[in-house]
Design an enzyme around this catalytic site. Structure first.
Site, mmCIF file in Angstrom:
data_model
loop_
_atom_site.group_PDB
_atom_site.id
_atom_site.type_symbol
_atom_site.label_atom_id
_atom_site.label_comp_id
_atom_site.label_asym_id
_atom_site.label_seq_id
_atom_site.Cartn_x
_atom_site.Cartn_y
_atom_site.Cartn_z
ATOM 1 N N ASP A 1 0.602 -1.297 -0.036
ATOM 2 C CA ASP A 1 -0.159 -0.125 0.126
ATOM 3 C C ASP A 1 1.026 0.953 -0.235
ATOM 4 O OD1 ASP A 1 -2.096 -1.610 0.613
ATOM 5 O OD2 ASP A 1 -2.386 -1.250 2.771
ATOM 6 N N ASP A 2 0.325 2.314 -0.594
ATOM 7 C CA ASP A 2 0.788 3.909 -0.607
ATOM 8 C C ASP A 2 1.726 4.308 -1.124
ATOM 9 O OD1 ASP A 2 -0.775 3.616 1.428
ATOM 10 O OD2 ASP A 2 0.632 3.469 3.121
ATOM 11 N N HIS B 1 -5.893 3.617 -4.423
ATOM 12 C CA HIS B 1 -6.352 3.624 -2.388
ATOM 13 C C HIS B 1 -5.918 4.791 -2.138
ATOM 14 C CE1 HIS B 1 -4.612 2.267 1.497
ATOM 15 N NE2 HIS B 1 -3.694 3.134 1.486
ATOM 16 N N HIS C 1 -5.139 10.855 1.406
ATOM 17 C CA HIS C 1 -4.354 9.582 2.348
ATOM 18 C C HIS C 1 -4.710 9.660 3.100
ATOM 19 C CE1 HIS C 1 -3.107 5.673 4.323
ATOM 20 N NE2 HIS C 1 -3.145 5.354 3.509
ATOM 21 N N HIS D 1 3.697 -1.905 3.288
ATOM 22 C CA HIS D 1 3.340 -1.086 3.165
ATOM 23 C C HIS D 1 4.322 -0.863 2.301
ATOM 24 C CE1 HIS D 1 0.346 -0.662 5.656
ATOM 25 N NE2 HIS D 1 -0.118 0.238 5.236
HETATM 26 ZN ZN LIG Z 1 -2.851 3.305 2.942
#
Ligand SMILES: [Zn+2]
Length: 202
Positions: free
Chosen positions: A33-34, A84, A88, A172
């Site tokens: 993620d991210d 995503h 954020h 991540h």
């Molecule tokens: Zn995230």
């Protein structure tokens, strides 16, 4: 613990969400993620090539905009991408108009039918609405690599302790998780391979 592996009674509250893949096979789904993130993604892509694993990258729209070449490289190396959010920001889901605008921005940047909400949080009706547009994916195991207070060895132990058939596992691709992820991911993968697990994209 509940953080690393959310119990089934809570998962049942969101039946439209994908928490876990095929439980009948020794298969794991690694998700990152991210990203994309210029100090992390190139290393991660090389490492996944070395391990001969394809993963699923839930990218932040803003980061795709900042590093389009890395986003295209993720796809060129055979991985899957998912949305995503554009930002954020914590609590973004609480403001309907801002949330919808965010969704529109990220949809214009990332071409995918997979969606994972930032921080895993949405209102229940948003989960429902998003699941009509996307396959909404949460996770079976969260490694907590994002917590710099946790030792990398602990993150590795979380990953190996909780993974099971069909686990969707969260790592991540971000600055704060880099130290833990770089240590834990390859070691956990070596352990899972010894246990006979295969790796697939979502
Ligand atoms: Zn995230």
């Amino acid at each position: 613990m509940w953080i690393e592996q959310i119990p089934d009674c809570l998962r049942r509250l969101l039946p439209q969400v994908l928490w876990r893949g095929d439980k009948t096979r020794k298969v794991l789904y690694l998700t990152f993620d991210d990203g994309p993130f210029d100090e992390g993604t190139p290393w991660l892509l090389d490492e996944l090539d070395r391990l001969q694993i394809k993963g699923t990258f839930f990218c932040i729209g803003k980061n795709v905009e900042a590093h389009p070449e890395l986003y295209h490289e993720i796809i060129a190396r055979g991985h899957r991408v998912g949305l995503h959010g554009y930002e954020h920001r914590r609590g973004l889901y609480k403001d309907e108009a801002a949330f919808e605008a965010d969704c529109a921005c990220v949809a214009a940047l990332i071409d995918s039918d997979l969606y994972r909400p930032p921080h895993g949080k949405l209102k229940r009706k948003q989960f429902k609405a998003m699941s009509q547009r996307y396959r909404v994916v949460l996770w079976d195991v969260i490694t907590r690599d994002y917590n710099p207070k946790l030792a990398p060895e602990k993150v590795c132990r979380i990953a190996t302790r909780y993974a099971r058939n069909g686990s969707i596992i969260v790592f991540h691709d971000s600055a704060k998780s880099m130290r833990n992820m770089r240590y834990a991911m390859p070691r956990a993968v070596a352990y899972w391979k010894e246990q006979g697990y295969q790796f697939e994209t979502l």
